[in-house]
Scaffold this active site. Sequence first.
Site, mmCIF file in Angstrom:
data_model
loop_
_atom_site.group_PDB
_atom_site.id
_atom_site.type_symbol
_atom_site.label_atom_id
_atom_site.label_comp_id
_atom_site.label_asym_id
_atom_site.label_seq_id
_atom_site.Cartn_x
_atom_site.Cartn_y
_atom_site.Cartn_z
ATOM 1 N N ASP A 279 14.767 -45.933 54.673
ATOM 2 C CA ASP A 279 14.541 -45.059 55.841
ATOM 3 C C ASP A 279 13.050 -44.991 56.180
ATOM 4 O O ASP A 279 12.526 -43.936 56.549
ATOM 5 C CB ASP A 279 15.076 -43.643 55.596
ATOM 6 N N ASN B 185 5.104 -34.546 52.315
ATOM 7 C CA ASN B 185 6.001 -33.878 51.359
ATOM 8 C C ASN B 185 5.891 -32.351 51.331
ATOM 9 O O ASN B 185 6.494 -31.708 50.479
ATOM 10 C CB ASN B 185 5.839 -34.438 49.932
ATOM 11 N N ARG C 134 -0.929 -47.368 60.048
ATOM 12 C CA ARG C 134 -0.267 -46.142 60.503
ATOM 13 C C ARG C 134 -0.973 -45.519 61.702
ATOM 14 O O ARG C 134 -0.338 -44.953 62.594
ATOM 15 C CB ARG C 134 -0.244 -45.118 59.365
ATOM 16 N N GLU D 122 10.484 -45.544 54.082
ATOM 17 C CA GLU D 122 9.595 -45.330 52.929
ATOM 18 C C GLU D 122 9.756 -46.505 51.972
ATOM 19 O O GLU D 122 10.857 -47.016 51.790
ATOM 20 C CB GLU D 122 9.962 -44.024 52.193
ATOM 21 N N ASP E 290 11.620 -40.284 61.538
ATOM 22 C CA ASP E 290 12.575 -40.475 60.448
ATOM 23 C C ASP E 290 11.984 -40.062 59.102
ATOM 24 O O ASP E 290 12.713 -39.616 58.212
ATOM 25 C CB ASP E 290 12.999 -41.947 60.395
ATOM 26 N N THR F 121 3.212 -28.760 59.036
ATOM 27 C CA THR F 121 2.948 -29.324 57.709
ATOM 28 C C THR F 121 1.467 -29.682 57.551
ATOM 29 O O THR F 121 0.799 -30.072 58.506
ATOM 30 C CB THR F 121 3.812 -30.569 57.434
#
Length: 559
Positions: free
Chosen positions: A531, A196, A328, A533, A221, A192
């Site tokens: 989950d 998204n 993150r 988000e 996840d 990716t």
Amino acid sequence: MEGEGGGEGEEEAEDAVVLSSRLLRGRRQQVDVRLTRRVLTWKDVNKTTKCGNVGFGHFSGTAACPRIQVCEIVAVQDGDGTHPITEPAEGEAVAKQHKKPHPHAFTVCYVRRSAQHRWLSRDVTFCCGHQSLQRQWITAVQQNLALLSNRPRSLLVFINPHGGRQLAVWIYDRKVAPLFARAGISADVIITERANHARDHLREQRGNLDKYDGVVCVGGDGMFSEVLHGLVSGTQANHGVDQDRPDARLVPCSLRIGIIPAGSTDCVCYSTTGTNDPVTSALHIILGDSQPMDVCSVHSDAAFLRYSVSLLGYGFYGDVLANSERNRWMGPLRYDLAGVRTFLSHQYYEGSVWFVPAPETQRLPGVREQCVARCHVCQQGSCSEKMELKHLSDDEDKFIKGSGGEWRVVQGKFLAINMATMSCACPRSPQGLSPSAHLADGTADLILVRGCSRFGFFRHLLRHTNADDQFDHSFVEVHRVRRFRFQPKNQQLCVAPEDPSGAEKGTKTHTFSPICRAGEEVPAQSTWTCDGEMLPHAAIQVRVQGKLIRLFARGIEHQ
Ligand SMILES: Nc1ncnc2c1ncn2[C@@H]1O[C@H](COP(=O)(O)OP(=O)(O)OP(=O)(O)O)[C@@H](O)[C@H]1O
Ligand SMILES: CCCCCCCCCCCCC/C=C/[C@@H](O)[C@H](CO)NC(=O)CCCCC
Ligand SMILES: [Ca+2]
């Protein structure tokens, strides 16, 4: 497990022998090898062993024979597993002579169970006296494997290079791709390039996915959630189902999803396989395991927000997620830091929780009962799902009549409101947020943690990490539910929800609006984590969609 004894004599007696020969195991050990449709067994000709088949002369005695279930064979190939028999190039022959395998060897690669639900791939090599016997054995095993119609042949794989410890590409290349290749699985791999990417690709290509037997995500996840959204939304679009309607009965996805764990929590993988090990996951995919799973659809008024399979959390977990997002770059450690910070803030939130309890038969058991492989509670799903249809329409009838139906309401101040559609077990919490929740029973567990002391809340959290009961506190209550709504304090219902189903049928009969007067303190609001988000809405409604997807997994096996 190699070395496990027989004991299934009767079953095996009906399982006709496909091939049996005296072969060499490795270079020296003489063994009688036997293949049936279901098992491959062998016995040392110099030892007295028992293989559980009364009718087979060679296989009787006292000790146990090694046996491999055919359905747990990964592949069979010529050679010794590391050196396939191919003609060496000129000049190579002499240099490699000392490594040269037996000319008529074949190797069976199979699943071996290890501690804590981990699976390993192991090889056993047999040497035949001549080439035609070697070919006979390879063909016989391959023909047996070809009968296993649930095994995937072609997969679409998404790898998130930035998830977890950023090892996803390495994990796939080193641990997974060689196993897929050995099992004869072809994989189209997409690394990716943005968030998204996987979701959008699946949506856009929804008409062209028939060539695949499944979709695999390598990540955490969040990556799983992308694949979930791409497949579920694509399936609804293909069938003309409007996912914006909270009352829509969603169409189950036909493609199974595989998860190679490479994230920070890997809760979906852990809860469905019992571990977060890439090789174990790859083997579940290769064997073609199939685990149905419940999915929650989350709406705000009439607009679809997201799907959830693990934790929908408001208050503590919502705040942990919100506090962790800016870190993150720290990887999994971000949750620990945010956890401490959120714990210290000890913030509670006011609101109303509405829910429809599951039918009596599916209520929380008195004792801790875990969802396991071939879980009988989840298997009853098809019959209780029919019941559910009846129950829900009965409920809706009652609402239409304005009786209030089965909806219940709990109001107050909460440190946490958690909706766990499955156990949410993960390395941080091996039993999970709701240890007895089921993967595919059509229900979710609603856990309400009311205001309590810091010490009380600490004890509650600590119990997630050991075998103690985290629900055994006066300030915690749990409900097994099929539907759920939440309304924060500063958005009250202008019309009491005697008919919450009215809104779900698209005819909005009540509205939410702030009722606070000027100068009045507005209670704090948290955010929902769905989950992992963040959701932009505090007022939500949720419906459990039973068995909407299937994973390449089998649930937790007894050990
Ligand atoms: N190429 C990419 N660049 C940036 N973000 C990506 C990319 N591919 C996927 N993502 C996003 O990265 C987010 C996190 O990924 P992932 O779930 O794999 O790891 P994690 O968050 O560390 O683990 P966990 O979700 O288990 O806590 C996902 O929400 C996903 O949408
Ligand atoms: C005093 C010791 C206290 C220890 C408390 C441990 C409690 C652990 C419960 C873990 C529950 C995880 C539920 C899964 C949530 C996932 O959908 C989500 C995305 O990966 N992860 C988190 O939100 C990450 C959640 C991280 C929470 C810390
Ligand atoms: Ca469930």
